[in-house]
Design an enzyme around this catalytic site. Sequence first.
Site, PDB file in Angstrom:
ATOM      1  N   ASP A 140      27.561   3.195  34.179  1.00 13.02           N
ATOM      2  CA  ASP A 140      28.065   4.161  35.161  1.00 13.02           C
ATOM      3  C   ASP A 140      27.532   5.531  34.779  1.00 13.02           C
ATOM      4  O   ASP A 140      27.166   5.774  33.622  1.00 13.02           O
ATOM      5  CB  ASP A 140      29.592   4.177  35.194  1.00 13.02           C
ATOM      6  CG  ASP A 140      30.142   5.022  36.349  1.00 13.02           C
ATOM      7  OD1 ASP A 140      29.398   5.302  37.303  1.00 13.02           O
ATOM      8  OD2 ASP A 140      31.321   5.398  36.286  1.00 13.02           O
ATOM      9  N   SER A 141      27.518   6.427  35.753  1.00 14.24           N
ATOM     10  CA  SER A 141      27.111   7.795  35.476  1.00 14.24           C
ATOM     11  C   SER A 141      28.152   8.520  34.628  1.00 14.24           C
ATOM     12  O   SER A 141      27.858   9.585  34.078  1.00 14.24           O
ATOM     13  CB  SER A 141      26.872   8.561  36.783  1.00 14.24           C
ATOM     14  OG  SER A 141      28.051   8.566  37.571  1.00 14.24           O
TER      15      SER A 141
ATOM     16  N   CYS B 202      28.916   1.534  39.407  1.00 10.61           N
ATOM     17  CA  CYS B 202      28.853   2.889  39.955  1.00 10.61           C
ATOM     18  C   CYS B 202      28.400   2.760  41.399  1.00 10.61           C
ATOM     19  O   CYS B 202      27.329   2.196  41.666  1.00 10.61           O
ATOM     20  CB  CYS B 202      27.867   3.722  39.145  1.00 10.61           C
ATOM     21  SG  CYS B 202      27.487   5.356  39.819  1.00 10.61           S
ATOM     22  N   ASN B 203      29.201   3.249  42.324  1.00  8.98           N
ATOM     23  CA  ASN B 203      28.842   3.128  43.730  1.00  8.98           C
ATOM     24  C   ASN B 203      27.614   3.942  44.085  1.00  8.98           C
ATOM     25  O   ASN B 203      26.767   3.509  44.873  1.00  8.98           O
ATOM     26  CB  ASN B 203      30.025   3.549  44.605  1.00  8.98           C
ATOM     27  CG  ASN B 203      31.063   2.464  44.740  1.00  8.98           C
ATOM     28  OD1 ASN B 203      30.945   1.585  45.573  1.00  8.98           O
ATOM     29  ND2 ASN B 203      32.076   2.510  43.896  1.00  8.98           N
ATOM     30  N   THR B 204      27.476   5.142  43.521  1.00  6.04           N
ATOM     31  CA  THR B 204      26.335   5.981  43.843  1.00  6.04           C
ATOM     32  C   THR B 204      25.036   5.335  43.363  1.00  6.04           C
ATOM     33  O   THR B 204      24.040   5.284  44.091  1.00  6.04           O
ATOM     34  CB  THR B 204      26.493   7.382  43.229  1.00  6.04           C
ATOM     35  OG1 THR B 204      27.705   7.968  43.713  1.00  6.04           O
ATOM     36  CG2 THR B 204      25.332   8.276  43.595  1.00  6.04           C
TER      37      THR B 204
ATOM     38  N   TYR C 263      26.364  12.054  39.569  1.00  7.35           N
ATOM     39  CA  TYR C 263      25.198  11.627  40.328  1.00  7.35           C
ATOM     40  C   TYR C 263      25.347  11.886  41.829  1.00  7.35           C
ATOM     41  O   TYR C 263      24.360  11.910  42.548  1.00  7.35           O
ATOM     42  CB  TYR C 263      24.993  10.113  40.143  1.00  7.35           C
ATOM     43  CG  TYR C 263      24.306   9.678  38.877  1.00  7.35           C
ATOM     44  CD1 TYR C 263      24.150  10.516  37.781  1.00  7.35           C
ATOM     45  CD2 TYR C 263      23.793   8.385  38.782  1.00  7.35           C
ATOM     46  CE1 TYR C 263      23.521  10.082  36.627  1.00  7.35           C
ATOM     47  CE2 TYR C 263      23.152   7.942  37.639  1.00  7.35           C
ATOM     48  CZ  TYR C 263      23.017   8.789  36.559  1.00  7.35           C
ATOM     49  OH  TYR C 263      22.388   8.356  35.417  1.00  7.35           O
ATOM     50  N   GLY C 264      26.584  12.036  42.294  1.00  6.34           N
ATOM     51  CA  GLY C 264      26.886  11.988  43.724  1.00  6.34           C
ATOM     52  C   GLY C 264      26.053  12.875  44.619  1.00  6.34           C
ATOM     53  O   GLY C 264      25.699  12.489  45.734  1.00  6.34           O
TER      54      GLY C 264
ATOM     55  N   CYS D 261      34.690   4.313  45.069  1.00  8.76           N
ATOM     56  CA  CYS D 261      34.256   5.038  43.874  1.00  8.76           C
ATOM     57  C   CYS D 261      35.117   4.526  42.736  1.00  8.76           C
ATOM     58  O   CYS D 261      36.346   4.427  42.885  1.00  8.76           O
ATOM     59  CB  CYS D 261      34.434   6.551  44.043  1.00  8.76           C
ATOM     60  SG  CYS D 261      34.108   7.501  42.530  1.00  8.76           S
ATOM     61  N   THR D 262      34.499   4.215  41.618  1.00 11.52           N
ATOM     62  CA  THR D 262      35.243   3.575  40.537  1.00 11.52           C
ATOM     63  C   THR D 262      36.178   4.545  39.813  1.00 11.52           C
ATOM     64  O   THR D 262      36.999   4.111  38.997  1.00 11.52           O
ATOM     65  CB  THR D 262      34.279   2.919  39.530  1.00 11.52           C
ATOM     66  OG1 THR D 262      33.312   3.887  39.089  1.00 11.52           O
ATOM     67  CG2 THR D 262      33.552   1.751  40.191  1.00 11.52           C
ATOM     68  N   HIS D 263      36.072   5.845  40.101  1.00 12.34           N
ATOM     69  CA  HIS D 263      37.053   6.801  39.585  1.00 12.34           C
ATOM     70  C   HIS D 263      38.398   6.693  40.308  1.00 12.34           C
ATOM     71  O   HIS D 263      39.454   6.954  39.730  1.00 12.34           O
ATOM     72  CB  HIS D 263      36.564   8.247  39.786  1.00 12.34           C
ATOM     73  CG  HIS D 263      35.610   8.729  38.752  1.00 12.34           C
ATOM     74  ND1 HIS D 263      34.342   8.211  38.608  1.00 12.34           N
ATOM     75  CD2 HIS D 263      35.719   9.716  37.826  1.00 12.34           C
ATOM     76  CE1 HIS D 263      33.714   8.854  37.639  1.00 12.34           C
ATOM     77  NE2 HIS D 263      34.531   9.774  37.140  1.00 12.34           N
TER      78      HIS D 263
ATOM     79  N   GLU E  77      38.383  13.891  36.495  1.00 14.83           N
ATOM     80  CA  GLU E  77      37.753  14.120  35.201  1.00 14.83           C
ATOM     81  C   GLU E  77      38.321  15.339  34.478  1.00 14.83           C
ATOM     82  O   GLU E  77      38.141  15.475  33.267  1.00 14.83           O
ATOM     83  CB  GLU E  77      36.244  14.235  35.372  1.00 14.83           C
ATOM     84  CG  GLU E  77      35.615  12.915  35.817  1.00 14.83           C
ATOM     85  CD  GLU E  77      34.140  12.831  35.553  1.00 14.83           C
ATOM     86  OE1 GLU E  77      33.502  13.880  35.320  1.00 14.83           O
ATOM     87  OE2 GLU E  77      33.608  11.700  35.579  1.00 14.83           O
TER      88      GLU E  77
END
Length: 277
Positions: free
Chosen positions: A11-12, A74-76, A43-44, A194-196, A160
């Site tokens: 993931d980023s 990571c979706n992006t 990355y978005g 989004c994994t967040h 974050e």
Amino acid sequence: MSAKHPIGIFDSGYGGLTVFRSILERLPGYDYIYFGDNARAPYGNRSFQTIHQYTWECVQWMFARGCPLVILACNTASAKALRTIQQRDLLNDPDQTKRVLGVIRPTAEVIGNYSQTGEIGVLGTVGTVRSGSYPIEIEHFFPDLKVHQQACPLWVPLIENGEYDKPGAEYFVKLYLDQVMANSADIDTLLLACTHYPLLQDQIVSQLSPNIKVVAQGDIVADSLVDYLNRHPEMETKLSKGDTQRFYTTTDDTDDFDHHASLFFRAEVRSEYVSMK
């Protein structure tokens, strides 16, 4: 001692740890490497070219550490880099046995099953929404499903910075929920693309009516990986099973990474620094 061939999870930043946790619950006993490119996150808002470059660099790093299979959690990265990696980079790689999988296709394969009305909302980063990957992939499996996308650019910084469970988060959660729900009164399912976002799931659910389902990706991706390994025994037998988990990050502040990562992973994390320069 035989060489380790771990499953790589990329993931980023931190969000992929929510997917990693689900995978570990479904597939215990394997060796795993988690790699967060935190120094170059987020990355978005970056270009397709830059995201592909960064993602492919990190994937190659994981290949060099023995990973024959890498999951872009990571979706992006899945939206903007996976296709090029699968259709160009891996074909040009001398070792044709390595594989890279993402999180979008497994989600697209099942998301329509959650909806009774045939209308869903997709909540993601600006990059994921602009890529159009979810509507394109979902149409392959559920051509009649109406997909309403909503970018939520403030949610990742909120998470974050440790504000996701604070009272102030309610305003920003409601801001984007109101926007996506304004598209249609028939939306009955919201995908956290989004994994967040699972860290905001309690906040999200609290602001929605009980008949709206909120779907996170961790269990979906984990189930898809189980199925993939069942269908590809040549890969499953290659993976080592030493029950180890190693964490790497491109930020030199590993203590900060470990603190945040432990919140996402729901267990203690001890990471090692990697320079991508």
